[in-house]
Design an enzyme around this catalytic site. Structure first.
Site, PDB file in Angstrom:
ATOM      1  N   ASP A  24       0.837  -1.204   0.000  1.00 12.83           N
ATOM      2  CA  ASP A  24       0.000   0.000   0.000  1.00 12.83           C
ATOM      3  C   ASP A  24       0.872   1.254   0.000  1.00 12.83           C
ATOM      4  O   ASP A  24       1.985   1.246   0.528  1.00 12.83           O
ATOM      5  CB  ASP A  24      -0.917  -0.020   1.235  1.00 12.83           C
ATOM      6  CG  ASP A  24      -2.073   0.959   1.093  1.00 12.83           C
ATOM      7  OD1 ASP A  24      -2.338   1.430  -0.036  1.00 12.83           O
ATOM      8  OD2 ASP A  24      -2.717   1.268   2.113  1.00 12.83           O
ATOM      9  N   HIS A  41       2.202   3.286  -9.084  1.00 15.87           N
ATOM     10  CA  HIS A  41       1.982   1.859  -9.367  1.00 15.87           C
ATOM     11  C   HIS A  41       3.152   1.293 -10.180  1.00 15.87           C
ATOM     12  O   HIS A  41       3.600   0.174  -9.956  1.00 15.87           O
ATOM     13  CB  HIS A  41       0.670   1.649 -10.127  1.00 15.87           C
ATOM     14  CG  HIS A  41      -0.546   2.052  -9.328  1.00 15.87           C
ATOM     15  ND1 HIS A  41      -0.701   1.723  -8.009  1.00 15.87           N
ATOM     16  CD2 HIS A  41      -1.663   2.751  -9.679  1.00 15.87           C
ATOM     17  CE1 HIS A  41      -1.867   2.219  -7.566  1.00 15.87           C
ATOM     18  NE2 HIS A  41      -2.462   2.843  -8.569  1.00 15.87           N
ATOM     19  N   LEU A 135      10.741 -20.738  -4.772  1.00 17.06           N
ATOM     20  CA  LEU A 135       9.850 -19.831  -4.032  1.00 17.06           C
ATOM     21  C   LEU A 135       8.529 -19.843  -4.781  1.00 17.06           C
ATOM     22  O   LEU A 135       8.518 -19.841  -6.005  1.00 17.06           O
ATOM     23  CB  LEU A 135      10.440 -18.406  -4.047  1.00 17.06           C
ATOM     24  CG  LEU A 135       9.511 -17.254  -3.643  1.00 17.06           C
ATOM     25  CD1 LEU A 135       9.325 -17.199  -2.139  1.00 17.06           C
ATOM     26  CD2 LEU A 135      10.054 -15.897  -4.123  1.00 17.06           C
TER      27      LEU A 135
HETATM   28  C1  IPE Z   1      -5.426  -2.832  -0.196  1.00 14.96           C
HETATM   29  O1  IPE Z   1      -5.042  -1.506  -0.442  1.00 14.96           O
HETATM   30  C2  IPE Z   1      -5.414  -3.608  -1.460  1.00 14.96           C
HETATM   31  C3  IPE Z   1      -4.135  -3.712  -2.153  1.00 14.96           C
HETATM   32  C4  IPE Z   1      -2.970  -3.346  -1.731  1.00 14.96           C
HETATM   33  C5  IPE Z   1      -4.209  -4.333  -3.450  1.00 14.96           C
HETATM   34  P1  IPE Z   1      -6.106  -0.324  -0.476  1.00 14.96           P
HETATM   35  O2  IPE Z   1      -5.335   0.921  -0.537  1.00 14.96           O
HETATM   36  O3  IPE Z   1      -7.090  -0.560  -1.544  1.00 14.96           O
HETATM   37  O4  IPE Z   1      -6.808  -0.504   0.944  1.00 14.96           O
HETATM   38  P2  IPE Z   1      -7.877   0.386   1.697  1.00 14.96           P
HETATM   39  O5  IPE Z   1      -9.114   0.359   0.894  1.00 14.96           O
HETATM   40  O6  IPE Z   1      -7.300   1.755   1.832  1.00 14.96           O
HETATM   41  O7  IPE Z   1      -8.033  -0.281   3.025  1.00 14.96           O
HETATM   42  C1  IPE Z   2      -1.640   0.221  -3.311  1.00 18.33           C
HETATM   43  O1  IPE Z   2      -1.388   1.580  -3.332  1.00 18.33           O
HETATM   44  C2  IPE Z   2      -1.835  -0.353  -4.696  1.00 18.33           C
HETATM   45  C3  IPE Z   2      -3.203  -0.818  -4.970  1.00 18.33           C
HETATM   46  C4  IPE Z   2      -4.185  -0.819  -4.123  1.00 18.33           C
HETATM   47  C5  IPE Z   2      -3.440  -1.305  -6.308  1.00 18.33           C
HETATM   48  P1  IPE Z   2      -2.565   2.628  -3.331  1.00 18.33           P
HETATM   49  O2  IPE Z   2      -2.934   2.933  -4.738  1.00 18.33           O
HETATM   50  O3  IPE Z   2      -3.672   2.161  -2.472  1.00 18.33           O
HETATM   51  O4  IPE Z   2      -1.846   3.879  -2.685  1.00 18.33           O
HETATM   52  P2  IPE Z   2      -2.464   4.926  -1.660  1.00 18.33           P
HETATM   53  O5  IPE Z   2      -3.010   4.148  -0.504  1.00 18.33           O
HETATM   54  O6  IPE Z   2      -3.521   5.680  -2.390  1.00 18.33           O
HETATM   55  O7  IPE Z   2      -1.294   5.773  -1.296  1.00 18.33           O
HETATM   56 MG    MG Z   3      -4.103   2.430  -0.494  1.00 14.89          MG
END
Ligand code: IPE
Ligand code: IPE
Ligand code: MG
Length: 260
Positions: A24, A41, A135
């Site tokens: 995240d 990303h 792995l």
């Molecule tokens: C959780 O991240 C899902 C992934 C990393 C793929 P999100 O950024 O979507 O989570 P929430 O919704 O903030 O909890």
């Molecule tokens: C996690 O990073 C990647 C996915 C959920 C695909 P985020 O896109 O949720 O990044 P933040 O939380 O907005 O910083």
């Molecule tokens: Mg996020």
């Protein structure tokens, strides 16, 4: 392969056998640099590569990464479509390298929601790498812990309708999407949030949880090392007392010279 930590106590070593990661913070990483979210990303994909390498080098047997949740469809259409393209590119460009490095590749999640092309690439990648033993890298895509539990119950009852009268953890576990892996020893969530976000709800029952403010694109070898170091400090009691653990471990420790 499915082993339940609530039914039997697993062997615990200094290196986690299975690490599960919620990657995240990509969007915030990009925002901090005045870049579009998708740049985060793209950079995040590099962090996956280095984490796979780091885990393989350390002898971690299973690495499971949350790439796209069943709730992430709620994001803006352009972002979803960018993530899908990134997934396709990764499947096309990275799988051969994974294979060369002896890595088995698996995907868990509700794959029917993906375009046929993505589904085909996933099946090919899984087939190509099926016999690899170094792995196992599992990507959770359109995955949700609740979906997993629901589909497991459904499939279990479809195969053995008599279980509607009663079933065991083992019966259910055999139908979970990750029935080929032991439950995670270490869970890592980057990006500062302290929540599970519908990841592996069943399997995290006794997993050690590690949360870090590091944003996923910045998660490097040193950050992985810090997470594993933190794991090594944990006392995994699985319901027992500290004293019981010491009694169990002490006889197995090498005796000090002259004191035996
Ligand atoms: C959780 O991240 C899902 C992934 C990393 C793929 P999100 O950024 O979507 O989570 P929430 O919704 O903030 O909890
Ligand atoms: C996690 O990073 C990647 C996915 C959920 C695909 P985020 O896109 O949720 O990044 P933040 O939380 O907005 O910083
Ligand atoms: Mg996020």
């Amino acid at each position: 392969m499915f082993k339940s930590t609530t039914l039997s106590i697993p062997e615990v070593g200094p290196v986690p056998r299975h690490i599960a990661i919620i990657m995240d913070g990509n969007g915030r990483w990009a925002r901090n640099r005045h870049l579009p979210r998708v740049a985060g990303h793209r950079k995040g994909a590099d962090a996956v590569r280095s984490t796979v390498r780091g885990c393989a080098e350390r002898g971690v047997e299973f690495l499971t990464v949350f790439a796209f949740s069943s709730e992430n469809w709620r994001r803006p259409a352009e972002e979803v479509s960018f993530l899908m393209d990134l997934f396709v590119t990764a499947l096309e460009q990275e799988v051969a390298k994974l294979h060369e490095n002896g890595i088995r590749f698996r995907v868990i999640g509700e794959l029917s929601r993906f375009e046929p092309r993505i589904q085909a690439l996933i099946r090919e990648a899984e087939a190509l790498t099926a016999a690899n033993t170094r792995l196992t890298l599992t990507v959770a895509a359109n995955y949700g812990g609740r979906w997993d539990l629901m589909q497991a119950v459904e499939r279990m009852l479809a195969t053995r309708p008599e279980l509607a009268r009663g079933f065991s953890e083992h019966d259910l576990g055999a139908h979970l999407a990750m029935n080929y892996a032991p439950e995670p020893d270490l869970f890592i969530r980057t990006g500062g949030e302290q929540r599970i976000s519908n990841f592996l709800l069943w399997q995290l029952a006794y997993t050690e949880l590690y949360f870090t403010d590091t944003l996923w694109p910045d998660f490097d070898a040193a950050a992985l090392e810090r997470a594993i170091q933190s794991y090594r400090q944990r006392e995994r009691r699985f319901g027992r007392t500290s004293e019981q653990l010491i009694d169990e471990v002490a006889p197995r420790l090498p005796r000090l010279a002259g004191k035996g």
